[in-house]
Scaffold this motif. Structure first.
Motif, PDB file in Angstrom:
ATOM      1  N   UNK A 134      -3.986  14.456  -4.805  1.00 17.06           N
ATOM      2  CA  UNK A 134      -4.704  13.776  -4.068  1.00 17.06           C
ATOM      3  C   UNK A 134      -3.940  12.729  -3.206  1.00 17.06           C
ATOM      4  N   UNK A 135      -2.838  12.292  -3.756  1.00 19.22           N
ATOM      5  CA  UNK A 135      -2.103  11.054  -3.193  1.00 19.22           C
ATOM      6  C   UNK A 135      -1.585  11.412  -1.985  1.00 19.22           C
ATOM      7  N   UNK A 136      -1.602  10.159  -1.092  1.00 18.81           N
ATOM      8  CA  UNK A 136      -0.587  10.390   0.280  1.00 18.81           C
ATOM      9  C   UNK A 136       0.331   9.335   0.318  1.00 18.81           C
ATOM     10  N   UNK A 137       0.886   9.018  -0.909  1.00 12.22           N
ATOM     11  CA  UNK A 137       1.849   7.775  -1.015  1.00 12.22           C
ATOM     12  C   UNK A 137       2.953   8.818  -1.772  1.00 12.22           C
ATOM     13  N   UNK A 138       4.316   8.291  -1.757  1.00 17.19           N
ATOM     14  CA  UNK A 138       5.332   8.936  -2.444  1.00 17.19           C
ATOM     15  C   UNK A 138       5.165   8.317  -3.736  1.00 17.19           C
ATOM     16  N   UNK A 139       4.957   6.979  -3.938  1.00 10.20           N
ATOM     17  CA  UNK A 139       4.995   6.556  -5.204  1.00 10.20           C
ATOM     18  C   UNK A 139       3.665   6.360  -6.029  1.00 10.20           C
ATOM     19  N   UNK A 140       3.457   6.864  -7.126  1.00  6.71           N
ATOM     20  CA  UNK A 140       2.205   6.866  -7.782  1.00  6.71           C
ATOM     21  C   UNK A 140       2.054   6.293  -9.123  1.00  6.71           C
ATOM     22  N   UNK A 141       1.526   5.230  -9.176  1.00  8.79           N
ATOM     23  CA  UNK A 141       1.436   4.564 -10.744  1.00  8.79           C
ATOM     24  C   UNK A 141       0.335   5.552 -11.360  1.00  8.79           C
ATOM     25  N   UNK A 142       0.710   5.997 -12.493  1.00 11.89           N
ATOM     26  CA  UNK A 142      -0.250   6.665 -13.224  1.00 11.89           C
ATOM     27  C   UNK A 142      -0.345   5.910 -14.692  1.00 11.89           C
ATOM     28  N   UNK A 143      -1.710   5.680 -15.220  1.00 11.38           N
ATOM     29  CA  UNK A 143      -1.894   4.786 -16.330  1.00 11.38           C
ATOM     30  C   UNK A 143      -3.072   5.560 -17.097  1.00 11.38           C
ATOM     31  N   UNK A 152       0.831  -1.315   0.009  1.00 11.63           N
ATOM     32  CA  UNK A 152       0.070   0.074  -0.170  1.00 11.63           C
ATOM     33  C   UNK A 152       0.887   1.313   0.023  1.00 11.63           C
ATOM     34  N   UNK A 153       2.169   0.917  -0.376  1.00 12.18           N
ATOM     35  CA  UNK A 153       2.993   2.127  -0.291  1.00 12.18           C
ATOM     36  C   UNK A 153       3.115   2.964  -1.889  1.00 12.18           C
ATOM     37  N   UNK A 154       2.173   2.391  -2.481  1.00 16.37           N
ATOM     38  CA  UNK A 154       1.770   2.740  -3.951  1.00 16.37           C
ATOM     39  C   UNK A 154       0.534   3.208  -4.257  1.00 16.37           C
ATOM     40  N   UNK A 155       0.230   4.057  -4.580  1.00 17.92           N
ATOM     41  CA  UNK A 155      -1.232   4.443  -5.126  1.00 17.92           C
ATOM     42  C   UNK A 155      -1.380   4.494  -6.757  1.00 17.92           C
ATOM     43  N   UNK A 156      -2.488   4.041  -7.138  1.00 20.78           N
ATOM     44  CA  UNK A 156      -2.515   3.863  -8.557  1.00 20.78           C
ATOM     45  C   UNK A 156      -3.651   4.726  -8.994  1.00 20.78           C
ATOM     46  N   UNK A 211       6.731  10.463  -8.601  1.00 20.46           N
ATOM     47  CA  UNK A 211       6.806  10.717  -7.171  1.00 20.46           C
ATOM     48  C   UNK A 211       5.922  11.824  -6.743  1.00 20.46           C
ATOM     49  N   UNK A 212       5.458  11.736  -5.556  1.00 20.81           N
ATOM     50  CA  UNK A 212       4.762  12.814  -4.940  1.00 20.81           C
ATOM     51  C   UNK A 212       5.376  14.240  -4.970  1.00 20.81           C
ATOM     52  N   UNK A 213       6.555  13.961  -4.933  1.00 22.90           N
ATOM     53  CA  UNK A 213       7.474  15.362  -4.874  1.00 22.90           C
ATOM     54  C   UNK A 213       7.336  16.224  -6.387  1.00 22.90           C
ATOM     55  N   UNK A 214       6.859  15.461  -7.370  1.00 23.92           N
ATOM     56  CA  UNK A 214       6.899  16.271  -8.790  1.00 23.92           C
ATOM     57  C   UNK A 214       5.580  17.146  -8.778  1.00 23.92           C
ATOM     58  N   UNK A 215       4.594  17.160  -7.781  1.00 22.14           N
ATOM     59  CA  UNK A 215       3.336  17.944  -7.975  1.00 22.14           C
ATOM     60  C   UNK A 215       3.614  19.043  -8.245  1.00 22.14           C
ATOM     61  N   UNK A 216       4.706  19.986  -7.534  1.00 21.79           N
ATOM     62  CA  UNK A 216       4.991  21.207  -7.905  1.00 21.79           C
ATOM     63  C   UNK A 216       5.286  21.678  -9.167  1.00 21.79           C
TER      64      UNK A 216
END
Length: 199
Positions: A90-99, A10-14, A142-147
């Motif tokens: 929206x995400x609360x995880x560092x890694x986010x799978x985007x498809x 659950x360390x990844x959100x998709x 990565x969540x850090x890319x949001x900015x």
């Protein structure tokens, strides 16, 4: 199968982006049937061994048929850049799978490879490439890319490929056997071709 830090976690959100206009397909792409199931179900099944934390980015209530959480774009009409920004915000995880929602042949093995590579690399984005074409809508952000995505929207720089190539990234080069798994199906003709190939 034993869980590892990069699979069954659950360390990844998709997030599956289902907000395109589907002009060429002439119907909602993610709900188009392939082998009797909507594209979106094939994609979800490929994601499930990696994470059950799956969210659809869409304003189309028809996607409720898959029983997953849905969120609307924070900024409408901003294409994939807007969809990714919405996901990362929206995400609360560092890694986010985007498809994207138009890749019915995507498989768990390839998604696991992307997740594993991302987990041991500091790049903001890890995405698939066949050496000629890049597939930034099959990647880990990565969540850090949001900015970066917020700034791109503010500047109205909405072309995804130039954006991801401008920031820290790594490309996962796939072989010829894997190319079928990343094929975007954007039109009736492409869907027909896919069905014929599978016969």
């Amino acid at each position: 199968m034993n869980a590892t830090p990069s699979t069954c976690t659950q360390d990844i959100s998709a997030y599956v982006l289902c907000g395109g206009k589907s002009v060429r397909m002439q119907e909602e792409k993610g709900l188009v049937l392939y082998k009797g199931k909507p594209f979106i179900r094939w994609i979800i099944e490929a994601i499930m061994p990696i994470t059950s934390n799956i969210i659809l980015v869409t304003s189309n209530g028809d996607y409720s048929l898959v029983g997953l959480p849905m969120i609307e774009d924070i900024y409408a009409e901003k294409g994939p850049v807007g969809g990714i920004y919405t996901a990362l915000e929206h995400s609360s995880t560092e890694q986010n799978l985007i498809l994207s929602c138009d890749i019915p042949k995507i498989n768990t093995a390839l998604l696991s490879k992307i997740a594993e590579e991302s987990s041991v690399n500091d790049s903001h984005v890890t995405f698939v490439s066949d050496g000629k074409n890049d597939y930034p809508l099959i990647g880990i952000y990565k969540k850090t890319a949001v900015k970066t995505f917020a700034d791109a929207i503010s500047a109205d720089k909405l072309k995804l490929c130039p954006l991801v190539n401008m920031i820290s990234h790594q490309k996962i080069i796939i072989n010829s056997d894997e190319k079928a798994h990343v094929q975007n199906v954007n039109s009736k003709a492409e869907l027909l071709s896919l069905n014929l190939l599978d016969q």
